[in-house]
Design an enzyme around this catalytic site. Structure first.
Site, PDB file in Angstrom:
ATOM      1  N   CYS A   1      51.142   4.394  -2.106  1.00 34.61           N
ATOM      2  CA  CYS A   1      49.984   3.568  -1.759  1.00 34.61           C
ATOM      3  C   CYS A   1      49.112   4.182  -0.673  1.00 34.61           C
ATOM      4  O   CYS A   1      48.198   3.537  -0.159  1.00 34.61           O
ATOM      5  CB  CYS A   1      50.448   2.170  -1.339  1.00 34.61           C
TER       6      CYS A   1
ATOM      7  N   LYS B   1      54.333  -8.647   2.029  1.00 29.96           N
ATOM      8  CA  LYS B   1      54.648  -8.078   0.719  1.00 29.96           C
ATOM      9  C   LYS B   1      55.956  -7.317   0.839  1.00 29.96           C
ATOM     10  O   LYS B   1      56.069  -6.366   1.609  1.00 29.96           O
ATOM     11  CB  LYS B   1      53.527  -7.147   0.261  1.00 29.96           C
TER      12      LYS B   1
ATOM     13  N   LYS C   1      54.428 -12.371  -1.163  1.00 29.21           N
ATOM     14  CA  LYS C   1      54.673 -11.761  -2.472  1.00 29.21           C
ATOM     15  C   LYS C   1      56.011 -11.050  -2.466  1.00 29.21           C
ATOM     16  O   LYS C   1      56.285 -10.311  -1.526  1.00 29.21           O
ATOM     17  CB  LYS C   1      53.552 -10.762  -2.747  1.00 29.21           C
TER      18      LYS C   1
END
Ligand code: PBG
Length: 328
Positions: free
Chosen positions: A130, A195, A248
């Site tokens: 990422c 997350k 999440k």
């Protein structure tokens, strides 16, 4: 006289009584539908591990968006698959990148539908991480500049909200500053704040072809064992200017959703991820549970835990079910 006994079953006897005292309402207004966009024309490729979901080219996507809007779903969250990947994920911030083109097309045809975009590099980088990789690690600060460029390019294409999912430190602040500098002061940020490094993203990585080519994401996504740290992540993102914060995945982290709502009382989203969708679909296909009921129960539970917004691949099925009158 016998002690008057409270009998909870009294209010469960009749469907209308149950509805009358129901504490949590699942409404189509709270759902966001995630989608995968690819280059090409006439592409509608089924995603094996996510039955009912497809990789769509822009022409096909636009057709579906009319239906999504017509069932009352307020918005979609777009993920793109680039034509080519490179170490810096350059299509992620290209003016004619797949997501930028898709945003323009959707806004053109269904202007009222909210278009949210995922801001991350992992679908676009050749190494699948990422951020920028140097010396075998994902570098935080050099990545921020690229993420800011991604967000601004999405806003320029007409995105109604940007959603950074990379988990680099300081990215919300960097994106806010870049958006403001580019005069997008009114474009909100939905931050993937808590997350987790979750195995439940498996089907998504298959769908988006975004699995890391070496190592995993545990050096930047959260440890599933941590709860206090999630509150700290959320506090940080709010401080940097996040408008909506997110937890999440959703189902294995209902306690985090509940704590976040109680501690911060700010608009809160929960992302019911690909693995949650796949579990219910798979068990349903095997005849091991009633898929429709499991879907409604799971989505209602996420709302009950405290999520204002539920991001779910079930959005269209749930919308249809709610149209028919929902749970009784
Ligand atoms: C990209 C991203 C991921 C998901 C959303 N944005 C995958 C990941 O972090 O590996 C997962 C969504 C899902 O599983 O439905 N960073």
């Amino acid at each position: 006289m016998a002690h008057a006994m409270f009998r909870p079953r009294r209010l469960r006897e009749k469907p209308l009584l149950r509805k009358l005292v129901r504490e949590t309402a699942l409404a189509v207004d709270d759902l966001i539908y995630p989608l995968f966009v690819v280059h090409g024309r006439g592409v509608r490729e089924p995603i094996g591990s996510m039955p009912g979901q497809f990789r769509l080219s822009i022409d096909e996507l636009v057709k579906d968006m009319k239906d999504v809007a017509s069932v009352g779903i307020p918005g979609v969250l777009l993920f793109g698959l680039p034509a080519e990947k490179d170490p810096r994920g350059s299509e992620a911030y290209a003016e004619d990148g797949i997501v930028q083109q898709a945003v323009r097309a959707v806004k053109d045809v269904v202007p009222d539908l909210l278009v949210l975009t995922d801001v991350c590099l992992c679908q676009y980088t050749s190494h699948g991480h990422c951020g920028i990789v140097e010396g075998g690690t994902v570098r935080n600060d050099p990545t921020l500049e690229l993420l800011a460029r991604v967000a601004v390019s999405h806003a320029e294409a007409g995105a109604d909200m940007v959603a950074p999912s990379d988990m680099m430190d300081g990215r919300v602040g960097a994106i806010r500053e870049a958006l403001d500098d580019a005069s997008f002061t009114d474009t909100p940020i939905m931050a993937y704040s808590a997350k987790y490094a979750s195995s439940f993203y498996g089907p998504f990585r298959d769908a988006a072809d975004s699995a890391p080519q070496f190592g995993d994401r545990r050096a930047y996504q959260m440890d599933p064992a941590n709860g206090v740290e999630a509150m700290r992540e959320i506090a940080l993102d709010l401080d940097e200017g996040a408008d909506i914060v997110m937890v999440k995945p959703a189902l294995p982290y209902l306690d985090i959703i509940s704590r976040a709502k109680a501690e911060f009382g700010v608009p809160l989203a929960a992302y019911s991820v690909s693995g949650e969708y796949a579990m219910i679909r798979a068990a349903g296909r095997l005849g091991w549970l009633d898929e429709e009921r499991a879907m409604m129960e799971a989505l209602t539970a996420i709302r009950r835990a405290g999520a204002d917004v539920v991001i779910t691949y079930f959005a269209r099925d749930a919308a249809r079910q709610l149209e028919r009158g929902g749970a009784s």
